[in-house]
Enzyme design. Structure first.
Site, PDB file in Angstrom:
ATOM      1  N   GLU A  32       5.712 -12.931   0.635  1.00  0.00           N
ATOM      2  CA  GLU A  32       5.984 -11.977  -0.396  1.00  0.00           C
ATOM      3  C   GLU A  32       7.125 -11.054  -0.652  1.00  0.00           C
ATOM      4  O   GLU A  32       7.110  -9.479   0.186  1.00  0.00           O
ATOM      5  CB  GLU A  32       4.550 -10.820  -0.581  1.00  0.00           C
TER       6      GLU A  32
ATOM      7  N   HIS B  41       2.910 -13.124  -5.544  1.00  0.00           N
ATOM      8  CA  HIS B  41       1.674 -13.091  -4.607  1.00  0.00           C
ATOM      9  C   HIS B  41       0.975 -14.588  -4.575  1.00  0.00           C
ATOM     10  O   HIS B  41      -0.128 -14.551  -4.586  1.00  0.00           O
ATOM     11  CB  HIS B  41       0.757 -12.328  -4.943  1.00  0.00           C
TER      12      HIS B  41
ATOM     13  N   GLN C   4       6.466  -9.651   3.139  1.00  0.00           N
ATOM     14  CA  GLN C   4       4.933  -9.395   3.500  1.00  0.00           C
ATOM     15  C   GLN C   4       4.408 -11.009   3.945  1.00  0.00           C
ATOM     16  O   GLN C   4       4.512 -11.801   2.984  1.00  0.00           O
ATOM     17  CB  GLN C   4       4.204  -8.894   2.272  1.00  0.00           C
TER      18      GLN C   4
ATOM     19  N   HIS D  52      -0.900  -2.796  -4.467  1.00  0.00           N
ATOM     20  CA  HIS D  52      -0.342  -3.418  -5.572  1.00  0.00           C
ATOM     21  C   HIS D  52      -0.386  -2.778  -6.985  1.00  0.00           C
ATOM     22  O   HIS D  52      -0.683  -3.501  -7.863  1.00  0.00           O
ATOM     23  CB  HIS D  52      -1.128  -4.597  -5.462  1.00  0.00           C
TER      24      HIS D  52
ATOM     25  N   ASP E 298      -1.442  -9.726   8.106  1.00  0.00           N
ATOM     26  CA  ASP E 298      -1.200  -9.146   6.860  1.00  0.00           C
ATOM     27  C   ASP E 298      -0.052  -8.097   7.101  1.00  0.00           C
ATOM     28  O   ASP E 298      -0.507  -6.902   7.285  1.00  0.00           O
ATOM     29  CB  ASP E 298      -2.377  -8.581   6.247  1.00  0.00           C
TER      30      ASP E 298
ATOM     31  N   ARG F 104       0.723  -1.064   0.066  1.00  0.00           N
ATOM     32  CA  ARG F 104       0.085   0.036  -0.086  1.00  0.00           C
ATOM     33  C   ARG F 104       0.844   1.210  -0.183  1.00  0.00           C
ATOM     34  O   ARG F 104       1.903   1.385   0.558  1.00  0.00           O
ATOM     35  CB  ARG F 104      -1.043   0.018   1.311  1.00  0.00           C
TER      36      ARG F 104
END
Length: 360
Positions: free
Chosen positions: A323, A187, A292, A115, A254, A90
């Site tokens: 990620e 991803h 991530q 993304h 997340d 983000r």
């Protein structure tokens, strides 16, 4: 491993991915190695749609969530399997400033740019060529102003399936005409028990990071780096996920980690995932600074789109995402390393998903 395993009905049918989107051909590319491992990659979003990997008894199963047709991909969960760009994660309030000029980006996650925006690379058709049975090369050029980002950016990406059962992603992006920003990530959603097996919360997770990124309530990096010790974010020792979630503090993960590094450059071990039921193990190596970790946050709410390859709807926590990427929200966090690239300056990276088995 018997090479006849390649004829398994679990293999995706390339014909179900062949059509044109926006005047560009889409295909599914099947990569194979001599050990019997298979990876299916489509150039729509440069997505990993299938990985057949052996368990401790040598039996192949599909260990990534995905779809069995292009229609399924286009109507499915938008990030599943995709190669993410122009900027992973983000960017707060969908804006950044370069050389005194503010650029308004595509806002697709509340007020934020997630993304790469509304039509980031996960929705684009890459030019692609399979150069060997175990390799496919892809390219895409982000236009100046695409999703509000300044400058044209030429991206080259390759997927290689090695004989040691590692899937390697190598990528290089070069700013063509003016300064721009870039950060990329894979991803893929992994379930080492098999993509149709349901919850992945019996997996053991290790993340090689002493610090994680502070986030606002809507998951935008603030610029703070926090110690993982004595928090639910500490995965420095192998941890079974269902011992952690759900709990009073969180329903899922997340969150972004700063990877521990012995050296400033080169591949570093970011994470290790183990499925005790099947004995499959996956190590995540990358040149990227951050990782991530995503499980999904609402386990009772199905992921968007139709059924996956197993003809069942997917739910959060049935697949786990690791990620590797650059610093999140770096354009708006002045204490982070710069994400700006000047014309002619390449941004290079590699991520490796290395599969093996544990006999125990």
């Amino acid at each position: 491993m018997n090479l006849n395993a390649f004829s398994s009905p679990r293999l995706l049918d390339p014909a179900r991915f062949e059509r044109e989107v926006g005047g560009k051909p889409v295909r599914l590319f099947t990569l194979r190695n001599a050990a019997g491992m298979v990876a299916g990659i489509t150039n729509y979003g440069a997505r990993i749609e299938q990985i057949l990997a052996p368990d401790r008894l040598g039996r192949l199963d599909d260990v990534v969530l995905g779809y069995d047709s292009l229609e399924g991909v286009m109507g499915g969960s938008p990030s599943m399997g995709a190669f993410i760009g122009r900027y992973a994660g983000r960017i707060g309030h969908a804006r950044l400033t370069l050389d005194g000029t503010q650029h308004l980006l595509g806002a697709n996650n509340g007020p934020h740019c997630l993304h790469g925006g509304l039509r980031g690379s996960r929705f684009r058709v890459f030019d692609a060529l399979q150069t060997s049975p175990s390799r496919v090369d892809m390219t895409y050029v982000f236009a100046d102003g695409e999703e509000g980002f300044p400058g044209a950016l030429a991206l080259r990406l390759s997927y290689r399936l090695l004989e040691n059962n590692a899937l390697v992603l190598d990528y290089e992006a070069v700013a063509l005409d003016k300064p721009t920003v870039a950060s990329f990530a894979s991803h893929a959603f992994f379930n080492l028990n098999g993509e149709s097996s349901g919850s992945a919360l019996d997996h053991e997770v290790t993340i090689f990071a002493d610090r994680y990124f502070g986030m606002t309530p809507d998951l935008v990096a603030t610029g703070a780096l926090l110690p993982v010790g004595q928090t639910p974010f500490d995965f420095r020792q192998p941890t079974v996920l269902d011992a952690r979630i759900p709990c009073d503090e969180l329903q899922g993960y997340d969150h972004c980690y700063l990877v521990n590094r012995a050296e400033a450059e080169g591949l570093a071990l970011c994470a290790r995932l183990k499925a005790p039921k099947t004995g499959r193990v996956m190590e995540v190596w990358s040149t990227e600074a951050a990782l991530q970790f995503y499980t999904g946050l609402l386990p009772l709410q199905a992921l968007p789109g139709g059924p996956g390859k197993s003809s069942q709807a997917y739910f959060p926590q049935q697949g786990l995402c690791f990620e590797p990427q650059g610093y999140p929200n770096a354009p708006n966090c002045p204490d982070f390393p710069s994400a700006v690239y000047l014309p002619g300056q390449p941004r290079t990276g590699s991520t490796v998903y290395r599969f093996s088995t544990d006999p125990d």
